[in-house]
Design an enzyme around this catalytic site. Sequence first.
Site, PDB file in Angstrom:
ATOM      1  N   TYR A  96       0.836  -1.331  -0.050  1.00  0.00           N
ATOM      2  CA  TYR A  96      -0.042  -0.258   0.087  1.00  0.00           C
ATOM      3  C   TYR A  96       0.805   1.231  -0.178  1.00  0.00           C
ATOM      4  O   TYR A  96       0.749   2.001  -0.809  1.00  0.00           O
ATOM      5  CB  TYR A  96      -1.063  -0.036   1.260  1.00  0.00           C
ATOM      6  CG  TYR A  96      -1.578   1.277   1.520  1.00  0.00           C
ATOM      7  CD1 TYR A  96      -2.318   1.844   0.558  1.00  0.00           C
ATOM      8  CD2 TYR A  96      -1.710   1.932   2.928  1.00  0.00           C
ATOM      9  CE1 TYR A  96      -2.957   3.334   0.800  1.00  0.00           C
ATOM     10  CE2 TYR A  96      -2.131   3.011   3.155  1.00  0.00           C
ATOM     11  CZ  TYR A  96      -2.826   3.615   2.124  1.00  0.00           C
ATOM     12  OH  TYR A  96      -3.487   4.926   2.319  1.00  0.00           O
TER      13      TYR A  96
ATOM     14  N   LYS B  34       1.610   4.129  -3.068  1.00  0.00           N
ATOM     15  CA  LYS B  34       1.507   5.318  -3.023  1.00  0.00           C
ATOM     16  C   LYS B  34       2.354   6.304  -3.268  1.00  0.00           C
ATOM     17  O   LYS B  34       2.227   7.384  -3.542  1.00  0.00           O
ATOM     18  CB  LYS B  34       0.560   5.444  -1.532  1.00  0.00           C
ATOM     19  CG  LYS B  34      -0.792   4.748  -1.343  1.00  0.00           C
ATOM     20  CD  LYS B  34      -1.914   5.568  -2.367  1.00  0.00           C
ATOM     21  CE  LYS B  34      -2.310   6.825  -1.788  1.00  0.00           C
ATOM     22  NZ  LYS B  34      -3.554   7.353  -2.770  1.00  0.00           N
TER      23      LYS B  34
END
Length: 431
Positions: free
Chosen positions: A237, A241
């Site tokens: 994640y 990002k």
Amino acid sequence: MELGSIVQLLEDKAILVTGATGFLAKIFVEKILRVQPNVKKLYLLLRAADDKSATQRLHDEMIRKDLFRVLREKWGTKMDSLISEKVVVVPGDLSLEDLGLNNSVLRDQICNQIDFIVNLAATTKFDERYDVALGINTLGAKHALSFAKKCVRLKVLVHVSTAYVCGEKGGLILETPYHFGETLNGTTGLDIYAEKKLVEEKLNGFRAEGATEEEISLAMKDLGIERAKIHGWPNTYVFTKAMGEMLIGHLKENLSVVIIRPTIITSTLKEPFPGWVEGVRTIDSLAVGYGKGKLPFFLGDLKAIVDLMPADLVVNAMIVAMVAHANQPAYDHDMIYQVGSSMSNPLRNEKLPDVGFRYFSKTPWINKDGKAVKVGKIMMLSDMDSFHRYLAIRYLLPLKGLELVNTALCQYFRIMYLDLKRKINFVMRLI
């Protein structure tokens, strides 16, 4: 900047919101409609095959939610008219070029009208499939930026990232942008386009070998964690990002861009009412597990700060940043706002056991049988060695003994054994 001036500047403005059915996006949309019903249009990008299915998602996953209760009470029978007049559903896909907009008329309409783009589309699973996370969190940021450049009236692109692109650094974390190819551990060779090619090659290889979809999914999850750790990030994640931020910084040219980095987002504090949350999110897993009696102990540095931010305060920060940078010249450096509480209102882990015990003692979890679950104070272990010792003595040895007895007695204690095993697996997953 006064609240009134912020609200006034949103009047007669058109806003495109990606990831519109997400938790934070719903709160953003509700807030805009409630404080500035004279907004020109809210274009909501929804992953859907056509207008009909997109409209269905709008009503099922947004408008009918309890979140919109205050807005419904305010507008009454005129609520449907407000939605139909102000909200335009846009079936599309952020992981595709041009946001996957097949309707060229609608695409041109958006490009000619939009004042703001708020990119909220993301997958927040820590162990998401690498192909999925790369498509949404990384390449999705690039596609949002590319589309923003085509919008002739655009005042600013607001990209919502996460404060944890910093990885596992401690101390004071500054609003430092990530340059293209930069890594947290100093390794060289991070090339986002090469990562995309790697994913494609891996997928093609698995399919050529006749791997099942389940096998491919597990392999893609493992690949994401592997690639993240190679370059110093703890999970897929935050790694994807961070790469999304890199692409925006690398490609934005003279476009005005604001990056918002919230910390751990929790339920609403005040607006539209206290305590609204959807699903079990991040730290919620710990609270729910403890309330259900499945989490008698956990691992954590008692002096460490857990940085929580109510969702409505994050949305407020987004709106203020959006309006503040409208029509401002693009800067050579990225405008980054980290939205957190650890500096002004720190919450340390040592407070959580007492807070949790008091809450669930006063308002206990009701199990499937309708009985209140009694909880004790959670035991916090400060390091992995003590955690493993406690787990082995208190749970693993009894579990092994129960397994042997269960075998000898023809599965007499099967339910007890499975319940204890589930609790151990639950704790290990959260750790």
